[in-house]
Design a protein around this motif. Structure first.
Motif, short mmCIF file in Angstrom:
data_model
loop_
_atom_site.label_atom_id
_atom_site.label_comp_id
_atom_site.label_asym_id
_atom_site.label_seq_id
_atom_site.Cartn_x
_atom_site.Cartn_y
_atom_site.Cartn_z
N GLN A 69 0.83 -1.20 0.00
CA GLN A 69 0.00 0.00 0.00
C GLN A 69 0.87 1.26 0.00
O GLN A 69 0.58 2.22 -0.71
N LYS A 70 1.93 1.22 0.77
CA LYS A 70 2.84 2.37 0.81
C LYS A 70 3.49 2.59 -0.56
O LYS A 70 3.65 3.73 -1.01
N TYR A 78 -1.00 4.83 -10.39
CA TYR A 78 -1.98 4.09 -9.59
C TYR A 78 -2.98 5.05 -8.94
O TYR A 78 -4.18 4.82 -8.96
N LEU A 79 -2.45 6.13 -8.35
CA LEU A 79 -3.34 7.10 -7.70
C LEU A 79 -4.29 7.74 -8.70
O LEU A 79 -5.47 7.97 -8.39
#
Length: 91
Positions: A69-70, A78-79
């Protein structure tokens, strides 16, 4: 047909009678009380070791998910793909 039904009903009780016959001495009867207590203690140790191993595996998986996740939070593509498409909320 009635003959076949009678044969089947006669066979079933014979099987049940064999299963209900006493078997003789069991392993518990043959072993001493100290041996049984040692076996029970060993079984309890094994259960605890298995539980500890599963807990460690769960923690490792959880840590791997956090790391992933980090990593994804630092990936702009991805964001961008997973962000809310309604930008008017953020004005």
């Amino acid at each position: 047909m009635a003959k076949k039904d009678r044969r089947r009903s006669q066979d079933r009780p014979a099987v049940k009678e064999k299963a209900s016959e006493p078997q003789g001495a069991t392993l518990k009867d043959l072993l001493g009380a100290d041996t049984i207590s040692k076996l029970k203690a060993q079984a309890e140790e094994m259960k605890q070791a298995e539980a500890a191993r599963k807990e460690q595996l769960r923690k490792q998986e959880e840590e791997a998910k956090k790391q992933e996740q980090k990593r994804l939070e630092n990936d702009f593509a991805y964001l961008l793909e997973n962000s809310d498409k309604n930008w008017s909320k953020y004005k």
